[in-house]
Design an enzyme around this catalytic site. Structure first.
Site, short mmCIF file in Angstrom:
data_model
loop_
_atom_site.label_atom_id
_atom_site.label_comp_id
_atom_site.label_asym_id
_atom_site.label_seq_id
_atom_site.Cartn_x
_atom_site.Cartn_y
_atom_site.Cartn_z
N LEU A 155 30.94 24.62 -50.18
CA LEU A 155 30.53 24.40 -51.35
C LEU A 155 29.39 23.69 -51.42
O LEU A 155 28.99 22.60 -51.89
CB LEU A 155 31.61 23.30 -52.37
CG LEU A 155 31.45 23.46 -53.85
CD1 LEU A 155 32.18 24.66 -54.30
CD2 LEU A 155 32.28 22.22 -54.28
N GLY A 156 28.03 24.66 -51.08
CA GLY A 156 26.79 24.01 -51.29
C GLY A 156 26.23 24.75 -52.43
O GLY A 156 26.82 24.94 -53.37
N ARG A 157 24.79 25.19 -52.43
CA ARG A 157 24.38 25.53 -53.52
C ARG A 157 25.06 26.77 -53.92
O ARG A 157 25.12 27.14 -55.03
CB ARG A 157 22.71 25.92 -53.32
CG ARG A 157 21.83 24.57 -53.22
CD ARG A 157 20.42 25.14 -53.11
NE ARG A 157 20.32 25.17 -51.82
CZ ARG A 157 19.42 24.42 -50.94
NH1 ARG A 157 19.01 23.54 -51.49
NH2 ARG A 157 19.44 24.75 -49.46
N ILE A 158 25.11 27.87 -52.92
CA ILE A 158 25.74 29.12 -53.59
C ILE A 158 27.28 29.04 -53.84
O ILE A 158 27.61 29.65 -54.78
CB ILE A 158 25.19 30.20 -52.28
CG1 ILE A 158 23.90 30.45 -52.31
CG2 ILE A 158 26.08 31.50 -52.37
CD1 ILE A 158 23.58 31.18 -51.16
N ARG A 178 33.21 20.56 -44.48
CA ARG A 178 33.47 19.58 -43.24
C ARG A 178 33.77 18.30 -44.11
O ARG A 178 34.68 17.35 -43.65
CB ARG A 178 32.54 19.41 -42.56
CG ARG A 178 32.73 20.26 -41.11
CD ARG A 178 31.60 20.03 -40.05
NE ARG A 178 29.98 20.49 -40.89
CZ ARG A 178 29.06 20.38 -40.64
NH1 ARG A 178 28.78 19.80 -39.18
NH2 ARG A 178 28.02 20.67 -41.06
N ILE A 233 29.68 36.47 -48.26
CA ILE A 233 28.46 36.86 -48.53
C ILE A 233 27.54 36.02 -47.71
O ILE A 233 26.30 35.72 -48.02
CB ILE A 233 28.11 36.49 -50.14
CG1 ILE A 233 28.68 35.33 -50.53
CG2 ILE A 233 28.38 37.86 -50.91
CD1 ILE A 233 28.00 34.18 -50.23
N ARG A 235 27.54 34.86 -43.57
CA ARG A 235 26.88 35.65 -42.11
C ARG A 235 28.27 35.93 -41.63
O ARG A 235 29.32 35.46 -41.69
CB ARG A 235 26.26 34.54 -41.39
CG ARG A 235 25.08 33.90 -41.94
CD ARG A 235 24.00 35.01 -41.56
NE ARG A 235 22.57 34.45 -41.98
CZ ARG A 235 21.93 34.81 -43.08
NH1 ARG A 235 22.32 35.52 -43.96
NH2 ARG A 235 20.78 34.17 -43.23
N ASP A 259 29.50 41.40 -47.28
CA ASP A 259 27.98 41.78 -47.49
C ASP A 259 27.44 41.82 -46.05
O ASP A 259 26.19 41.95 -46.01
CB ASP A 259 27.34 40.90 -48.51
CG ASP A 259 26.18 41.24 -48.77
OD1 ASP A 259 25.71 42.53 -49.09
OD2 ASP A 259 25.15 40.54 -49.02
N GLU A 264 24.43 43.42 -37.72
CA GLU A 264 23.85 44.15 -38.71
C GLU A 264 22.88 45.23 -38.30
O GLU A 264 21.95 44.59 -37.24
CB GLU A 264 23.33 43.40 -40.05
CG GLU A 264 24.51 42.83 -40.76
CD GLU A 264 24.00 41.83 -41.83
OE1 GLU A 264 22.85 41.55 -42.24
OE2 GLU A 264 24.90 41.22 -42.10
N HIS A 282 24.18 44.32 -46.91
CA HIS A 282 23.48 42.79 -46.99
C HIS A 282 22.43 42.62 -48.03
O HIS A 282 21.23 42.77 -48.00
CB HIS A 282 22.82 42.50 -45.78
CG HIS A 282 22.66 40.98 -45.31
ND1 HIS A 282 22.55 40.40 -44.26
CD2 HIS A 282 22.14 40.04 -46.58
CE1 HIS A 282 22.21 39.07 -44.46
NE2 HIS A 282 22.10 38.91 -45.86
C1 8YV Z 1 18.05 38.33 -46.83
C2 8YV Z 1 19.50 36.14 -46.52
O1 8YV Z 1 18.93 39.34 -46.73
O2 8YV Z 1 18.61 34.43 -47.45
C3 8YV Z 1 19.35 34.67 -46.53
O3 8YV Z 1 19.79 33.90 -45.70
O4 8YV Z 1 20.36 36.51 -45.53
C4 8YV Z 1 18.79 37.14 -47.26
O5 8YV Z 1 18.50 36.60 -48.37
C5 8YV Z 1 17.01 38.44 -45.83
O6 8YV Z 1 16.47 37.58 -45.01
C6 8YV Z 1 16.19 39.59 -46.23
O7 8YV Z 1 15.79 40.49 -45.45
#
Ligand code: 8YV
Length: 316
Positions: A155-158, A178, A233, A235, A259, A264, A282
């Site tokens: 539960l950070g910014r995103i 955590r 969304i 890693r 995503d 990748e 991504h």
């Molecule tokens: C981008 C990202 O896909 O901000 C991130 O951590 O994974 C992405 O915004 C990437 O860095 C752009 O290629």
């Protein structure tokens, strides 16, 4: 500034064209491919004072050591899991990233993947295009979104931006970090297995890096259960990808909206064949507006560095 007095920088890429234009207006730019052999770098590159990189490439200790005059790494991403931050700190190399400007778009994509996965949007699109509907085939009924318990891992910014978006329709929003987030209106579940068991949809929004590696493993996926859906969304490395493929293949979970992937742009071939999986290349931050804002922030950090000022969005 004459051409010769401009700082030399490395574009470790390929980089986004609008960012390249901004770099070329300011600096003498040397392009180095992300997979270049560092032993055979052009000697001119060794004079670089800054390196511009992005999420999936980052900056290893080896590239930092290959650039003895390196002062700064400007990242075109919020995630810095591929940057050897300890090495940068030890070498006195500053690092900046691009937080905040991409939060809304990444959260939007998470919600899009949530609906696409739970409501079979991608699979049904393929079914219509194949002519199967017209031939009389009946689409399968989907699960529902409204009223479900949405579990947010990180539960950070995103994570908070995702919670705000799903709050009007969710039955309940729970989260696992955590530590408990002070003043969060959502219910904290400290035990990750209990958190997964209570989640109908588990959204991975934590940052990556070694501490989060395979945080979502087979046990978490089994706790999510046969009606559970996972969205990622963050890693690819946060989920044990082999365990995820196995859980999806055995229908031990109901679906996944992804995503991000471990290696990748490689996506495990088993996932390609699964109709209960929605795949994206991504794209979280990949809107025209946000990519421009990210590039502007990279440039603002570089400008601050070369003007001897504090970085706008420092990591180190
Ligand atoms: C981008 C990202 O896909 O901000 C991130 O951590 O994974 C992405 O915004 C990437 O860095 C752009 O290629």
């Amino acid at each position: 500034m004459t051409e010769n007095s401009r700082p030399i920088i490395v574009a470790y890429g390929p980089l986004y064209p609008y960012l390249m234009e901004g770099l070329e207006r300011r600096f003498t730019v040397h392009c180095v491919a992300a997979d270049a052999d560092l032993a055979t770098l052009d000697p001119a590159v060794r004079n670089a004072r800054a390196l511009v990189s992005f999420g999936s490439v980052g900056a290893s200790a080896a590239i930092m050591d290959a650039l003895p005059k390196l002062e700064m790494i400007g990242l075109f991403s919020v995630g810095y899991d591929k940057v050897d931050v300890d090495h940068a700190r030890a070498q006195g190399i500053r690092v900046s990233n691009t937080p905040d400007v991409l939060t809304d778009d990444v959260a939007d994509l998470a919600v899009g993947l949530l609906y696409a996965t739970v409501r079979n949007i991608a699979a049904n699109d393929r079914m219509v295009r194949s002519g199967a509907w017209e031939r009389g085939e009946k689409p399968a009924l989907s699960g529902r979104v409204t009223g479900r318990t949405i579990g947010i891992l990180g539960l950070g910014r995103i994570g908070r931006a995702i919670a705000m978006r799903v709050a009007p329709v969710a039955g309940e929003i729970i989260y696992h970090n955590r530590r408990k987030a002070p003043e969060s209106p959502y219910r904290y579940v400290a035990d990750p297995i209990a958190f997964a068991r209570e989640s109908d949809v588990l959204i991975v929004a934590t940052s990556g890096g070694p501490e989060a590696a395979k945080l979502v493993d087979a046990a978490i996926l089994d706790a999510l259960g046969a009606e559970g859906v996972i969205i990622n969304i963050s890693r690819g490395s946060v989920i044990d990808e082999n365990a995820l493929v196995a859980a999806l293949a055995d229908k031990r979970i109901a679906g996944a909206g992804l995503d991000v992937f471990v290696a990748e742009p490689h996506v495990p071939s088993a996932l390609m064949a699964m109709d209960h999986v929605v795949l994206q290349p991504h794209q979280g931050s990949a809107t025209v507006q946000t990519r421009a804002a990210m590039a502007d922030l990279v440039l603002a950090n570089l400008d601050a560095h070369f003007a001897g000022k504090p970085l706008v969005t420092p990591v180190v």
